[in-house]
Design a protein around this motif. Structure first.
Motif, mmCIF file in Angstrom:
data_model
loop_
_atom_site.group_PDB
_atom_site.id
_atom_site.type_symbol
_atom_site.label_atom_id
_atom_site.label_comp_id
_atom_site.label_asym_id
_atom_site.label_seq_id
_atom_site.Cartn_x
_atom_site.Cartn_y
_atom_site.Cartn_z
ATOM 1 N N ASP A 154 6.281 10.471 -16.522
ATOM 2 C CA ASP A 154 5.740 10.233 -17.627
ATOM 3 C C ASP A 154 4.645 11.037 -18.618
ATOM 4 O O ASP A 154 3.812 11.727 -17.929
ATOM 5 C CB ASP A 154 4.708 8.879 -18.105
ATOM 6 N N ILE A 157 1.223 10.262 -20.191
ATOM 7 C CA ILE A 157 0.324 9.589 -18.951
ATOM 8 C C ILE A 157 -0.128 11.376 -18.729
ATOM 9 O O ILE A 157 -1.582 11.533 -18.192
ATOM 10 C CB ILE A 157 1.063 9.559 -17.975
ATOM 11 N N ILE A 168 -3.419 4.354 -23.663
ATOM 12 C CA ILE A 168 -2.234 4.461 -23.127
ATOM 13 C C ILE A 168 -2.097 2.536 -23.402
ATOM 14 O O ILE A 168 -3.257 2.361 -21.958
ATOM 15 C CB ILE A 168 -0.845 4.741 -22.436
ATOM 16 N N GLY A 170 -2.146 -0.482 -21.778
ATOM 17 C CA GLY A 170 -1.581 -0.891 -20.311
ATOM 18 C C GLY A 170 -2.258 -0.142 -19.131
ATOM 19 O O GLY A 170 -2.073 -0.011 -18.150
ATOM 20 N N VAL A 171 -2.656 1.670 -19.631
ATOM 21 C CA VAL A 171 -3.286 2.899 -18.205
ATOM 22 C C VAL A 171 -4.055 3.117 -18.734
ATOM 23 O O VAL A 171 -4.842 3.419 -18.253
ATOM 24 C CB VAL A 171 -1.672 3.299 -18.916
ATOM 25 N N THR A 172 -4.379 3.190 -19.826
ATOM 26 C CA THR A 172 -5.704 4.001 -20.040
ATOM 27 C C THR A 172 -6.677 3.422 -21.463
ATOM 28 O O THR A 172 -5.463 3.312 -22.648
ATOM 29 C CB THR A 172 -5.963 5.245 -19.392
ATOM 30 N N ILE A 178 -7.549 10.028 -17.393
ATOM 31 C CA ILE A 178 -7.252 9.160 -16.244
ATOM 32 C C ILE A 178 -7.303 10.362 -14.723
ATOM 33 O O ILE A 178 -7.316 11.540 -15.189
ATOM 34 C CB ILE A 178 -5.313 9.397 -16.566
ATOM 35 N N PHE A 180 -5.835 8.417 -11.308
ATOM 36 C CA PHE A 180 -5.094 7.405 -10.533
ATOM 37 C C PHE A 180 -5.989 7.293 -8.912
ATOM 38 O O PHE A 180 -6.155 8.646 -7.852
ATOM 39 C CB PHE A 180 -4.530 8.152 -10.683
ATOM 40 N N GLU A 184 -2.451 2.634 -8.165
ATOM 41 C CA GLU A 184 -2.481 2.904 -9.617
ATOM 42 C C GLU A 184 -1.608 4.593 -10.131
ATOM 43 O O GLU A 184 -0.131 4.414 -10.509
ATOM 44 C CB GLU A 184 -3.899 3.359 -10.685
ATOM 45 N N LYS A 187 1.782 3.024 -9.378
ATOM 46 C CA LYS A 187 2.390 2.366 -9.778
ATOM 47 C C LYS A 187 3.004 2.884 -11.110
ATOM 48 O O LYS A 187 3.619 2.405 -12.098
ATOM 49 C CB LYS A 187 1.504 1.277 -10.719
ATOM 50 N N PHE A 188 2.151 4.024 -11.802
ATOM 51 C CA PHE A 188 3.136 4.237 -12.687
ATOM 52 C C PHE A 188 3.896 5.246 -12.906
ATOM 53 O O PHE A 188 3.508 6.581 -13.357
ATOM 54 C CB PHE A 188 1.545 4.882 -13.367
#
Length: 448
Positions: A154, A157, A168, A170-172, A178, A180, A184, A187-188
């Protein structure tokens, strides 16, 4: 058809197991990125990739643990990984921050150890760790975005690992970049699995029978690392400055000049190979020597050429130790800049002290007299010692060629080798002989 269909299903079933995978891996090449990303690490990675190619490795695994480093070197490493014909995995053993995150995203697969992290790729300057100007952030964002796209991750991200303003859902949230954790990242899509070692990765992928080759730095690399030590660099600087001084004082001797040349090569070559010393920095050093020689032998007095020469010599030595981009020091760590300046200044001061201490003694050494032909031959007697008569003690005369602190003086129309007590005496100044020991007269300024 009744027979073919079951056979196809059987082949597809068997192919789902690693041992029957079409991906055959016989050689795995591993190396570490476990220090700051800088020219030295950049060189290590390139040499490791070349060695993997020569070994005809089927897979490369990088063991990563770094807090980041210089963006330009990270970009070169990223490009090399993207262009690699051999698949590259990265195993993040602990941290892949900043430039380390960029390099990790450039790999085909990312694996992480328990407790590892990836992200926090905001560009900071080397002085106080504050965020660099937006032009650098924009450059880093574009690299993170394009690298993620190239590897099917992505890009938004990846960009948010640099820019805290990106939000974003559901992410940040806006306000933090970010970083991770392992779960995490999985997951992404920025981690392909959690493992505790490279061996466990190979086993899970069915490559446990593969031959594992680890990159080892050779003797040449160890020698280069030895000469990159600040202490060794300081000693080389001392020899460079001392050798230049003695050669300028006694032109034609050769030995001091040879020592200075060898020390210069041993100083600059390791930094050049590691991408620190650039061509123009070496040219600045050479220009300094030329300016100093002009001042000493061509232009009378000690003025602008001499000062510029000394500045250029010291600047070339300092710049050669730093990962600066031309005159941009934004990403040079303050500690590294301080260490370079301290090393050069202390070595220069030590060489000056050594020069003043050795100058009165050097002409008295038998070995040095043999090299410099400090004795003279007398046609009637065959040869005589060049030691002077005590009759010269207390005699007055004048400086024939500048004493810095050695040179020549004139007494009653005769020219003699002489040295002062450490003071510089210009041509024409009056002097008095205070010692006749050795092969040079010791003099001081005559106050009359």
């Amino acid at each position: 058809m009744r027979v073919i269909k079951p056979l196809i299903l059987l082949l597809l079933f068997l192919n789902s197991f690693p041992v029957f995978s079409q991906e055959k891996v016989e050689k795995v090449f591993t190396f570490k990125i476990d220090k700051d990303i800088d020219p030295a690490m950049n060189r290590r990675v390139k040499m490791a990739l070349d060695e993997a190619k020569q070994a005809e490795a089927d897979l490369i695994i990088i063991e990563m643990d770094t807090y980041g480093g210089i963006v330009t070197d990270a970009d070169e490493i990223r490009t090399a990984l993207l262009e690699s014909e051999i698949p590259v995995y990265v195993f993040i053993n602990k941290d892949a921050a900043s430039a380390g995150a960029l390099i990790s995203i450039a790999c085909d697969s990312i694996y992480m150890a328990p407790g590892a992290s990836i992200g926090a790729a905001t560009v900071v300057n080397g002085t106080d760790g504050a965020a660099a100007p937006d032009k650098y952030q924009s450059y880093m964002r574009s690299m993170m975005r394009s690298t993620a796209e190239a590897k099917g991750r992505d890009p938004k991200i990846a960009e948010a690992m640099v820019d805290e303003k990106i939000e974003i859902e559901g992410v940040t949230e806006a306000g933090s970049v970010i970083t991770f954790s392992v779960s995490e990242a999985i997951k992404f899509g920025f981690c392909d699995g959690e493992f505790d070692s490279i061996e466990s990765i190979l086993e899970a992928k069915g490559f446990e029978e593969a031959e594992v080759l680890a990159y080892q730095e050779g003797m040449i690399e160890n020698i280069i690392s030895f000469f990159l030590s600040p202490a060794i660099s300081g000693v080389l600087i001392l020899i460079i400055i001392g050798g230049i001084y003695f050669e300028l004082q006694t032109p034609g001797v050769g030995f001091p000049l040879l020592a200075a040349i060898i020390a210069t090569l041993l100083y600059f070559i390791p930094y050049y190979l590691n991408g620190l010393a650039e061509n123009w920095e070496i040219i600045v050093f050479g220009a300094g020597i030329i300016l100093l020689a002009l001042e000493l032998f061509v232009i009378p007095g000690f003025g602008i050429f001499g000062v510029l020469g000394i500045v250029c010599i010291l600047a070339g030595l300092v710049l050669g130790m730093l990962p600066n981009q031309d005159f941009n020091f934004d990403f040079v760590p303050a500690s590294q800049l301080f260490a370079a300046l301290l090393t050069v200044i202390l070595a220069a001061l030590a060489s000056v002290g050594l020069v003043f201490w050795l100058t009165p003694k050097v002409n008295q050494w038998g070995a040095f007299r043999a090299v410099t032909l400090a004795t003279t031959q007398n046609r009637s007697e065959g040869y005589t010692s060049s030691f002077y008569s005590d009759d010269l003690l207390g005699k007055t005369g004048k400086v024939h060629s500048r004493l810095r602190p050695s040179g020549k003086i004139e007494i009653d129309g005769e020219i003699y080798d002489a040295y002062s007590r450490g003071e510089f005496l210009d041509q024409g100044e009056e002097i008095v002989v205070i010692s006749t020991e050795g092969t040079s007269l010791k003099v001081k300024k005559w106050e009359g």
